[in-house]
Design a protein around this motif. Sequence first.
Motif, short mmCIF file in Angstrom:
data_model
loop_
_atom_site.label_atom_id
_atom_site.label_comp_id
_atom_site.label_asym_id
_atom_site.label_seq_id
_atom_site.Cartn_x
_atom_site.Cartn_y
_atom_site.Cartn_z
N ASP A 73 -0.47 -1.79 6.00
CA ASP A 73 0.23 -1.84 4.71
C ASP A 73 0.01 -0.55 3.93
O ASP A 73 -0.87 0.25 4.23
CB ASP A 73 -0.16 -3.07 3.90
N LEU A 74 0.84 -0.37 2.90
CA LEU A 74 0.84 0.85 2.09
C LEU A 74 -0.49 1.05 1.37
O LEU A 74 -1.00 2.16 1.29
CB LEU A 74 2.00 0.80 1.09
N ARG A 75 -1.05 -0.04 0.88
CA ARG A 75 -2.33 0.04 0.16
C ARG A 75 -3.43 0.59 1.08
O ARG A 75 -4.20 1.46 0.69
CB ARG A 75 -2.69 -1.34 -0.35
N GLY A 76 -3.52 0.10 2.28
CA GLY A 76 -4.51 0.58 3.25
C GLY A 76 -4.30 2.05 3.59
O GLY A 76 -5.25 2.81 3.78
N VAL A 79 -5.66 4.07 0.73
CA VAL A 79 -7.13 4.06 0.77
C VAL A 79 -7.63 5.00 1.86
O VAL A 79 -8.63 5.71 1.68
CB VAL A 79 -7.67 2.62 0.97
N GLY A 80 -6.93 5.06 2.98
CA GLY A 80 -7.30 6.01 4.05
C GLY A 80 -7.21 7.45 3.57
O GLY A 80 -8.08 8.27 3.86
N ILE A 81 -6.16 7.75 2.81
CA ILE A 81 -6.03 9.11 2.23
C ILE A 81 -7.18 9.36 1.27
O ILE A 81 -7.79 10.44 1.28
CB ILE A 81 -4.66 9.26 1.51
N ALA A 82 -7.52 8.38 0.46
CA ALA A 82 -8.63 8.52 -0.50
C ALA A 82 -9.93 8.81 0.22
O ALA A 82 -10.71 9.69 -0.21
CB ALA A 82 -8.75 7.26 -1.35
#
Length: 181
Positions: A73-76, A79-82
């Motif tokens: 999903d987009l949220r994950g 978070v990976g980019i973060a």
Amino acid sequence: MTIGTSAHGRALARAFVAGEEGALEELYRDVSSLVYNLALRALESTADAEDVTQQTFVSAWRGRENYDAARGDLRGWVVGIAKRRIADALATRAREARREEAVQHIHATTVDEHADRVLLAYEVEALGDPRKTIVALAYYEGATHEQIAQRLGMPLGTVKSHLRRSLIELRNRWEVSNVAS
């Protein structure tokens, strides 16, 4: 509403990838506090956490065409980019610490060497003539014993004696000054 794998989450992801600014705003409202808290825990600095949060969303927006819903999903994805931005910030911090440590070491060494040169010049000057001139010619200019004798019009043995006594006196003074410091 929290985004995820729901119909709303999938619609938001499509709008985000299509470049709709409202989608970025909604994604930011939903995920920014999570990104900020992750960064704050890792970096222990509000300023650095704010920077990482901003960098995360800028990177997500610029790289939105790389998002693949089949991989999660987009949220994950955000978070990976973060996590990558947090790792970059920690690596930058470590590089800066190593660089600062190296500069401090170089500065301390340079100051010590300069202080030693000043002290040596002072001690050579304190020898008085002709010994200070003989030492200066031998060690600062690299003249041989014979060249010094010719230049000063002195016997070779006298030059060697003056130089030997001067070096002994300098060594004794240097040892005393090193003990005192």
